[in-house]
Design a protein around this motif. Structure first.
Motif, PDB file in Angstrom:
ATOM      1  N   GLU A 106     -49.263  67.150 114.167  1.00 19.91           N
ATOM      2  CA  GLU A 106     -49.628  65.735 114.111  1.00 19.91           C
ATOM      3  C   GLU A 106     -49.970  65.316 112.679  1.00 19.91           C
ATOM      4  O   GLU A 106     -49.615  64.215 112.242  1.00 19.91           O
ATOM      5  N   ILE A 171     -39.142  59.023 115.038  1.00 19.77           N
ATOM      6  CA  ILE A 171     -40.374  58.253 115.091  1.00 19.77           C
ATOM      7  C   ILE A 171     -40.550  57.420 113.830  1.00 19.77           C
ATOM      8  O   ILE A 171     -40.961  56.260 113.875  1.00 19.77           O
ATOM      9  N   ASP A 176     -38.926  50.483 116.871  1.00 20.46           N
ATOM     10  CA  ASP A 176     -39.966  50.806 117.840  1.00 20.46           C
ATOM     11  C   ASP A 176     -39.446  50.621 119.260  1.00 20.46           C
ATOM     12  O   ASP A 176     -38.351  50.128 119.507  1.00 20.46           O
ATOM     13  N   ASP A 218     -37.822  56.974 124.320  1.00 22.76           N
ATOM     14  CA  ASP A 218     -39.215  56.885 123.904  1.00 22.76           C
ATOM     15  C   ASP A 218     -39.474  58.037 122.943  1.00 22.76           C
ATOM     16  O   ASP A 218     -39.614  59.189 123.363  1.00 22.76           O
ATOM     17  N   ARG A 220     -42.018  58.864 121.119  1.00 26.02           N
ATOM     18  CA  ARG A 220     -43.301  59.551 121.240  1.00 26.02           C
ATOM     19  C   ARG A 220     -43.295  60.500 122.428  1.00 26.02           C
ATOM     20  O   ARG A 220     -43.813  61.613 122.351  1.00 26.02           O
ATOM     21  N   ARG A 221     -42.697  60.086 123.534  1.00 25.87           N
ATOM     22  CA  ARG A 221     -42.623  60.967 124.696  1.00 25.87           C
ATOM     23  C   ARG A 221     -41.762  62.192 124.375  1.00 25.87           C
ATOM     24  O   ARG A 221     -42.106  63.311 124.764  1.00 25.87           O
ATOM     25  N   TRP A 223     -41.405  63.481 121.447  1.00 19.77           N
ATOM     26  CA  TRP A 223     -42.229  64.300 120.554  1.00 19.77           C
ATOM     27  C   TRP A 223     -43.202  65.162 121.355  1.00 19.77           C
ATOM     28  O   TRP A 223     -43.314  66.362 121.124  1.00 19.77           O
ATOM     29  N   GLU A 224     -43.908  64.548 122.292  1.00 19.01           N
ATOM     30  CA  GLU A 224     -44.891  65.285 123.076  1.00 19.01           C
ATOM     31  C   GLU A 224     -44.227  66.392 123.887  1.00 19.01           C
ATOM     32  O   GLU A 224     -44.743  67.518 123.966  1.00 19.01           O
TER      33      GLU A 224
END
Length: 239
Positions: A106, A171, A176, A218, A220-221, A223-224
């Protein structure tokens, strides 16, 4: 005559050679030139960063910039090391190694958001700089308390940082999620008509994912999910 890159990188270290410059004191220090270059790259990207533009912004001649930093390639190394030296590192003492690894990832994503041009710097000489070495030392501690030897510790950190650099552009540089959502909303009906009954698996999975996310993608999703897999892949470090 500019100093060798290694001396420029370590210019603030005790006993570092000054370069033997004679005559009047230069208008700007190497650090000031590098700081301005970082600022310009943050605003314009590396494609927009030219030595001439840098010189103009500092009120210097192009040749004067080269006497400070040697070459544009050397300048990029100095910029990367400066960014690494100023990187905010989250304290992680006492945390489980998995949490520390997640924090390293992060923190590096935050760094790349602040300085997206770092994604385009691939010069291995960045490893020689004090900022990069300090960053490396801090991040290696993420694996404290595990059973890894030194070689595996280095490889484990590389594995994490390689994931970050591979995933970060989605990202850092992509529109966005609201833009993706608008594109999907505008195009979904026509796309369904063109597809008809073709590609049933893509339609089923894409439809389920799109409904869950509210967008066709997405970042961010993703990435997670990817970071979870990276950490799961390192699970044998506890053995």
């Amino acid at each position: 005559m500019p100093r060798p890159l290694i001396d420029l990188l370590w210019r603030d270290a005790p006993g570092a050679p000054s370069g033997g410059r004679r005559g009047p004191r230069p208008k700007h220090s190497v650090g000031e030139v590098v700081d301005r270059a970082v600022s310009l790259a943050d605003d314009l990207g590396l494609a927009g960063l030219t030595v001439r533009g840098l010189a103009d912004s500092l009120g210097m001649t192009t040749m004067s910039v080269y006497t400070h930093v040697g070459s544009r390639d050397d300048l990029l190394v100095l910029m990367a090391d400066s960014a690494h030296a100023q990187m905010a590192s989250t304290p992680s003492s006492g945390a489980d190694w998995r949490d520390r690894v997640r924090t390293v990832a992060e923190d590096n994503l935050t760094l790349l958001r602040r300085h997206p041009w770092l994604l385009d710097v691939h010069d291995p000489r960045t490893a020689l700089g004090p900022g990069t070495i300090a960053k490396y030392d801090h991040e290696l501690h993420a694996f404290d308390g595990t059973a890894v030897d030194d070689v595996a510790r280095d490889a484990a950190l590389s594995f994490v940082l390689d994931f970050v650099r591979a995933a970060a552009p989605r990202i850092v540089r992509m529109p966005d999620d609201t833009v993706f959502g608008e594109v999907w909303e505008q195009s979904a009906g026509s796309l369904a008509r063109y597809l008809g009954e073709d590609f049933p698996l893509a339609r089923r999975v894409g439809g389920a994912a799109g409904e869950a996310m509210g967008t066709p993608y997405d970042a961010r999703r993703a990435w997670e999910f990817g970071l979870d897999r990276v950490i799961s892949g390192l699970a044998d470090l506890d053995r």
